[in-house]
Design a protein around this motif. Structure first.
Motif, mmCIF file in Angstrom:
data_model
loop_
_atom_site.group_PDB
_atom_site.id
_atom_site.type_symbol
_atom_site.label_atom_id
_atom_site.label_comp_id
_atom_site.label_asym_id
_atom_site.label_seq_id
_atom_site.Cartn_x
_atom_site.Cartn_y
_atom_site.Cartn_z
ATOM 1 N N SER A 1 -21.009 -23.561 40.530
ATOM 2 C CA SER A 1 -22.147 -22.795 40.226
ATOM 3 C C SER A 1 -21.665 -21.346 40.309
ATOM 4 O O SER A 1 -21.424 -20.659 41.301
ATOM 5 C CB SER A 1 -23.165 -23.058 41.152
ATOM 6 N N CYS A 2 -21.973 -20.509 39.319
ATOM 7 C CA CYS A 2 -21.555 -19.050 39.080
ATOM 8 C C CYS A 2 -22.592 -18.250 38.716
ATOM 9 O O CYS A 2 -22.971 -18.592 37.663
ATOM 10 C CB CYS A 2 -20.364 -18.962 37.976
ATOM 11 N N GLU B 1 -12.446 -22.179 45.826
ATOM 12 C CA GLU B 1 -14.047 -23.014 45.772
ATOM 13 C C GLU B 1 -13.988 -24.413 45.674
ATOM 14 O O GLU B 1 -15.082 -25.120 46.204
ATOM 15 C CB GLU B 1 -14.755 -22.117 44.663
ATOM 16 N N LEU C 1 -11.336 -19.962 41.639
ATOM 17 C CA LEU C 1 -12.020 -21.423 41.349
ATOM 18 C C LEU C 1 -11.332 -22.367 42.118
ATOM 19 O O LEU C 1 -11.883 -23.555 42.973
ATOM 20 C CB LEU C 1 -11.783 -21.709 39.824
ATOM 21 N N ALA D 1 -19.735 -17.837 32.532
ATOM 22 C CA ALA D 1 -20.316 -18.563 33.570
ATOM 23 C C ALA D 1 -20.538 -20.114 33.176
ATOM 24 O O ALA D 1 -20.475 -20.931 33.932
ATOM 25 C CB ALA D 1 -21.697 -17.878 34.038
ATOM 26 N N VAL E 1 -18.957 -15.992 42.799
ATOM 27 C CA VAL E 1 -19.310 -17.411 43.374
ATOM 28 C C VAL E 1 -19.226 -17.239 44.919
ATOM 29 O O VAL E 1 -18.171 -16.503 45.498
ATOM 30 C CB VAL E 1 -17.957 -18.461 43.031
ATOM 31 N N VAL F 1 -15.167 -13.639 40.928
ATOM 32 C CA VAL F 1 -14.069 -14.816 40.464
ATOM 33 C C VAL F 1 -13.495 -14.262 39.180
ATOM 34 O O VAL F 1 -12.650 -14.776 38.584
ATOM 35 C CB VAL F 1 -14.790 -16.162 40.419
ATOM 36 N N CYS F 2 -14.414 -13.418 38.365
ATOM 37 C CA CYS F 2 -14.146 -12.858 37.169
ATOM 38 C C CYS F 2 -14.649 -11.466 36.660
ATOM 39 O O CYS F 2 -15.758 -11.302 37.147
ATOM 40 C CB CYS F 2 -14.495 -14.039 36.117
ATOM 41 N N LEU G 1 -18.458 -12.066 37.506
ATOM 42 C CA LEU G 1 -18.895 -13.291 37.850
ATOM 43 C C LEU G 1 -18.727 -13.592 39.302
ATOM 44 O O LEU G 1 -17.669 -13.380 39.986
ATOM 45 C CB LEU G 1 -18.135 -14.194 37.111
ATOM 46 N N ILE H 1 -17.316 -22.188 33.163
ATOM 47 C CA ILE H 1 -16.732 -22.311 34.625
ATOM 48 C C ILE H 1 -17.546 -23.564 35.171
ATOM 49 O O ILE H 1 -17.056 -24.625 35.766
ATOM 50 C CB ILE H 1 -16.837 -21.281 35.302
ATOM 51 N N ASN H 2 -19.083 -23.638 34.945
ATOM 52 C CA ASN H 2 -19.811 -24.708 35.488
ATOM 53 C C ASN H 2 -19.449 -25.904 34.847
ATOM 54 O O ASN H 2 -19.467 -27.036 35.409
ATOM 55 C CB ASN H 2 -21.354 -24.147 35.227
#
Length: 326
Positions: free
Chosen positions: A169-170, A229, A226, A159, A180, A185-186, A178, A162-163
């Motif tokens: 924002s995860c 998004e 990602l 998290a 979103v 997403v994960c 994870l 990624i951020n």
């Protein structure tokens, strides 16, 4: 040597002379030219100007050993990094290498994964060019019963990475997904080898949906990437490297206490179902609780309709949301 040259080019930010590269790396001008040529053939755009040297212009979206290592600033995690164009499962490969004597911190990453699996035996395939399929080996001197908390540590590291890398924002769905915008997403899968109460090693595997442009009909309401998004293609190597760096940092803190006292507040801040109704599924039985976050052991504190708080252990149940997430 390609990795070291690539890292020097990235750190220079501008032109760096061939002579300076020779002196830094203790190699000949011919060797520098040879590796620069090889990098260009892999898709790196490198400008060459007489009397000025070389300048890295653009990088391709590769997830190779050189691409990840040239972005990596960890102390031990990922220093032994094995890359595969295609593999059955990165977790399986780490297990094979562990049984053959591989050391703590070994990392396996693949462009394509054809037989990956997620939590509770679900399949997790990894199409080439679309994601990060990565696993690493840990040999911690910790109590066996504390090992499951490393899954939550991994979720925090992903998290955070990624951020930082994508500005997305995860959130986290306990214990290891994870999320979103309500979609996954994960996923993270932690497996261990143990004898009685003695821990041999732990394999931490993760799959991040990075550059998928769309999903099949049965997944499009549950999964995202990602790229979807952000609306733009994400370079995977810097993200993979940042995940390793954050995990190493969190891991070093975790082994000091063997609990989540240091991370509890940060984890709960990212919990997508904090103080919300959740469905807890045990086999064929489903119960509605209110989620109140994790405790220092990584257990989910769930409030019953009568107001009783029950700690739920990771791995024994499936937790699903009621409001907007999988």
């Amino acid at each position: 040597m390609k990795t070291r040259i690539l890292k020097e080019l990235k750190e220079a930010g501008d032109y760096i002379s061939g002579q300076e590269l020779c002196e830094k790396l203790n190699v000949s001008r011919t060797a520098v030219w040879k590796h620069i040529k090889a990098l260009k053939e892999e898709g790196y755009e490198i400008d060459s100007v007489t009397k000025r040297g070389y300048r890295l212009v653009t990088c391709p979206d590769l997830i190779t050993q050189e691409a990840v290592s040239s972005n990596l600033n960890s102390q031990w995690l990922g220093k032994d990094l094995r890359f595969y164009d295609t593999i059955d499962s990165t977790n399986l490969e780490v297990r094979r290498l562990a049984e053959a004597g591989a050391e703590h911190g070994l990392t396996v990453i693949a462009e394509e994964q054809v037989s990956g699996k997620g939590r509770r035996g679900r399949s997790w395939l990894g199409k080439a060019g679309t994601g990060i399929w990565m696993s690493f080996l840990l040999k911690p001197e910790i109590a066996l019963e504390n090992s499951s908390m490393l899954t939550l540590i991994t979720a925090l590291a992903v998290a955070k990475a990624i951020n930082e890398v994508t500005n997305v924002s995860c959130g986290i769905k306990w214990p290891n997904d994870l999320i979103v915008n309500g979609k996954k997403v994960c996923g993270i899968l932690t497996e261990l080898s143990a004898q009685m109460d003695e821990l041999n090693y732990i394999v931490v595997g993760l799959g991040i949906n990075v550059n998928m442009e769309k999903f099949p009909d049965d997944l499009k309401d549950k999964a995202t990437s990602l790229q979807i998004e952000t609306g733009k293609r994400i370079y995977r190597a810097p993200l993979a490297a940042k995940v390793l760096e954050y995990f190493e940092k969190y891991y070093e803190q975790f082994i000091q206490t063997e609990d989540l006292s240091t991370f509890k507040d940060e984890y709960n801040h990212l919990l997508v179902h904090m103080n919300q109704k959740i469905r807890v599924i045990r086999g064929s039985k489903e119960t509605i609780y209110t989620s109140h976050g994790i405790n220092e052991r990584g257990e989910l504190l769930a409030e019953t309709a009568s107001g009783t708080i029950e700690p739920i252990l990771s791995g024994e149940v499936s937790v699903r949301g009621i409001l907007g997430y999988v």
